[in-house]
Design a protein around this motif. Structure first.
Motif, PDB file in Angstrom:
ATOM      1  N   ILE A   1      43.518  -2.313  63.630  1.00 47.61           N
ATOM      2  CA  ILE A   1      44.513  -1.859  62.818  1.00 47.61           C
ATOM      3  C   ILE A   1      44.916  -1.876  61.769  1.00 47.61           C
ATOM      4  CG2 ILE A   1      46.623  -2.997  61.746  1.00 47.61           C
ATOM      5  CD1 ILE A   1      46.896  -4.083  64.532  1.00 47.61           C
ATOM      6  N   LEU A   2      43.301  -2.906  60.494  1.00 44.21           N
ATOM      7  CA  LEU A   2      42.659  -2.838  59.867  1.00 44.21           C
ATOM      8  C   LEU A   2      42.574  -1.471  59.605  1.00 44.21           C
ATOM      9  CD1 LEU A   2      41.303  -5.954  58.267  1.00 44.21           C
ATOM     10  CD2 LEU A   2      43.752  -4.809  57.683  1.00 44.21           C
ATOM     11  N   ASN A   3      42.157  -0.473  60.396  1.00 51.17           N
ATOM     12  CA  ASN A   3      41.476   0.756  59.779  1.00 51.17           C
ATOM     13  C   ASN A   3      42.261   2.092  59.895  1.00 51.17           C
ATOM     14  OD1 ASN A   3      38.356   0.692  59.777  1.00 51.17           O
ATOM     15  ND2 ASN A   3      38.066   0.620  61.844  1.00 51.17           N
ATOM     16  N   ARG A   4      43.314   1.634  61.185  1.00 48.01           N
ATOM     17  CA  ARG A   4      44.578   3.054  60.964  1.00 48.01           C
ATOM     18  C   ARG A   4      45.250   2.222  59.541  1.00 48.01           C
ATOM     19  NH1 ARG A   4      46.677   1.396  66.213  1.00 48.01           N
ATOM     20  NH2 ARG A   4      47.832  -0.394  65.078  1.00 48.01           N
ATOM     21  N   ALA A   5      45.393   1.521  59.260  1.00 43.97           N
ATOM     22  CA  ALA A   5      46.417   1.606  58.091  1.00 43.97           C
ATOM     23  C   ALA A   5      45.827   2.760  56.766  1.00 43.97           C
ATOM     24  CB  ALA A   5      46.130  -0.071  57.623  1.00 43.97           C
ATOM     25  N   GLU A   6      44.214   1.903  56.879  1.00 46.85           N
ATOM     26  CA  GLU A   6      43.337   2.784  55.612  1.00 46.85           C
ATOM     27  C   GLU A   6      42.911   4.173  55.955  1.00 46.85           C
ATOM     28  OE1 GLU A   6      38.497   1.736  53.780  1.00 46.85           O
ATOM     29  OE2 GLU A   6      39.637   0.377  55.188  1.00 46.85           O
ATOM     30  N   GLU A   7      43.059   4.461  56.782  1.00 46.80           N
ATOM     31  CA  GLU A   7      43.082   6.237  57.454  1.00 46.80           C
ATOM     32  C   GLU A   7      43.980   6.396  56.714  1.00 46.80           C
ATOM     33  OE1 GLU A   7      41.944   9.657  58.015  1.00 46.80           O
ATOM     34  OE2 GLU A   7      40.712   7.800  57.490  1.00 46.80           O
ATOM     35  N   ALA A   8      45.372   5.791  57.126  1.00 46.73           N
ATOM     36  CA  ALA A   8      46.858   6.657  56.693  1.00 46.73           C
ATOM     37  C   ALA A   8      47.128   6.318  55.279  1.00 46.73           C
ATOM     38  CB  ALA A   8      48.549   5.214  57.457  1.00 46.73           C
ATOM     39  N   LEU A   9      46.535   5.754  55.212  1.00 47.44           N
ATOM     40  CA  LEU A   9      46.518   5.977  52.842  1.00 47.44           C
ATOM     41  C   LEU A   9      45.185   6.755  52.587  1.00 47.44           C
ATOM     42  CD1 LEU A   9      46.091   1.961  52.423  1.00 47.44           C
ATOM     43  CD2 LEU A   9      48.382   3.418  51.872  1.00 47.44           C
ATOM     44  N   ARG A  10      44.268   7.051  53.470  1.00 46.81           N
ATOM     45  CA  ARG A  10      43.758   7.845  52.939  1.00 46.81           C
ATOM     46  C   ARG A  10      44.258   9.255  53.029  1.00 46.81           C
ATOM     47  NH1 ARG A  10      39.414   6.193  54.393  1.00 46.81           N
ATOM     48  NH2 ARG A  10      38.379   5.689  53.222  1.00 46.81           N
ATOM     49  N   GLU A  11      44.469   9.375  54.302  1.00 51.60           N
ATOM     50  CA  GLU A  11      45.623  11.260  54.932  1.00 51.60           C
ATOM     51  C   GLU A  11      46.591  11.039  54.031  1.00 51.60           C
ATOM     52  OE1 GLU A  11      47.333  10.673  58.228  1.00 51.60           O
ATOM     53  OE2 GLU A  11      44.765  10.543  59.550  1.00 51.60           O
ATOM     54  N   HIS A  12      46.908  10.352  53.156  1.00 52.33           N
ATOM     55  CA  HIS A  12      48.354  11.328  52.335  1.00 52.33           C
ATOM     56  C   HIS A  12      47.891  10.137  50.798  1.00 52.33           C
ATOM     57  CE1 HIS A  12      50.202  10.223  55.982  1.00 52.33           C
ATOM     58  NE2 HIS A  12      51.601  10.517  55.687  1.00 52.33           N
ATOM     59  N   GLY A  13      47.104  10.243  50.459  1.00 52.50           N
ATOM     60  CA  GLY A  13      46.089  10.722  49.190  1.00 52.50           C
ATOM     61  C   GLY A  13      46.383   8.829  48.200  1.00 52.50           C
ATOM     62  N   PHE A  14      46.808   8.420  48.831  1.00 51.75           N
ATOM     63  CA  PHE A  14      46.736   6.870  48.160  1.00 51.75           C
ATOM     64  C   PHE A  14      45.493   5.804  48.019  1.00 51.75           C
ATOM     65  CE2 PHE A  14      50.873   7.626  50.440  1.00 51.75           C
ATOM     66  CZ  PHE A  14      51.801   6.658  49.280  1.00 51.75           C
ATOM     67  N   LEU A  15      44.275   5.962  48.584  1.00 50.23           N
ATOM     68  CA  LEU A  15      43.544   5.421  48.578  1.00 50.23           C
ATOM     69  C   LEU A  15      42.495   5.971  47.026  1.00 50.23           C
ATOM     70  CD1 LEU A  15      41.144   4.647  51.238  1.00 50.23           C
ATOM     71  CD2 LEU A  15      43.041   3.620  50.359  1.00 50.23           C
ATOM     72  N   THR A  16      41.488   5.414  46.426  1.00 47.34           N
ATOM     73  CA  THR A  16      40.900   5.433  45.548  1.00 47.34           C
ATOM     74  C   THR A  16      40.262   6.470  45.882  1.00 47.34           C
ATOM     75  OG1 THR A  16      42.018   3.083  44.000  1.00 47.34           O
ATOM     76  CG2 THR A  16      40.030   4.804  43.276  1.00 47.34           C
TER      77      THR A  16
END
Length: 179
Positions: A161-176
């Motif tokens: 679940i943590l990986n899924r959340a992080e991947e969704a953020l990455r795909e939408h350009g939120f992760l630094t």
């Protein structure tokens, strides 16, 4: 309800917070016990001073010990994000839609150092409530102090679940960007 003495009221407030699986607003407690919200704030401070692990969140008071909500004992991860204030709802929804919760936000202030605030959102309803409270009070987001960069502690019941959340953020350009 008959007004209780301070010690009895604090005992019942503590019992209520421990038994509730979700945050309880100060105004709700005030109404329940027939006192002002300010009295409740004082009661909470006294309970904290006596070692009770109570956190004030944007959704209300939460007791961190005893029978805590299921995700509190789960896994957690710090994630670095950057975005404009108008994308906050999208960011939080991506996390909760993945099945994770957002425990807090942290920013690095040039004068005060690390500033951390509890968010405690677990679903889209919590996200809407959190943003409505910000809007009603005219309070700025902490990320506005830094121009966007901030950290979130996210929690979930599994690494998947943590990986899924992080991947969704990455795909939408939120992760630094990781350099």
């Amino acid at each position: 309800m008959e007004k209780l003495k301070g010690d009895e009221r604090r005992e019942q407030i503590l019992r209520n917070l421990k038994e509730s699986g979700s945050p309880t607003k100060g105004a709700e407690l005030a109404k329940m016990f027939g006192v002002s919200r300010q009295v409740i704030v004082g009661d909470i401070n006294l309970l904290k001073a006596h070692g009770e692990s109570i956190m004030a969140t944007s959704s209300g008071y939460v007791h961190l010990g005893g029978e805590a909500p299921e995700r509190r004992d789960g896994l957690s991860r710090k994630i670095a994000c950057t975005h404009a204030p108008d994308r906050t709802e999208e960011e939080l929804n991506l996390i909760v839609d993945a099945g994770a919760s957002v425990r807090d936000v942290t920013v690095e202030h040039p004068v005060y150092g690390e500033l951390n605030a509890a968010i405690m959102v677990n679903n889209r309803h919590d996200v809407r409530e959190f943003l409505a409270r910000l809007n009603e009070t005219g309070s700025p987001l902490l990320l506005e102090l830094t121009g966007g960069p901030h950290l979130h502690t996210i929690t979930a019941d599994s690494e998947e679940i943590l990986n899924r959340a992080e991947e969704a953020l990455r795909e939408h350009g939120f992760l630094t960007d990781e350099a």
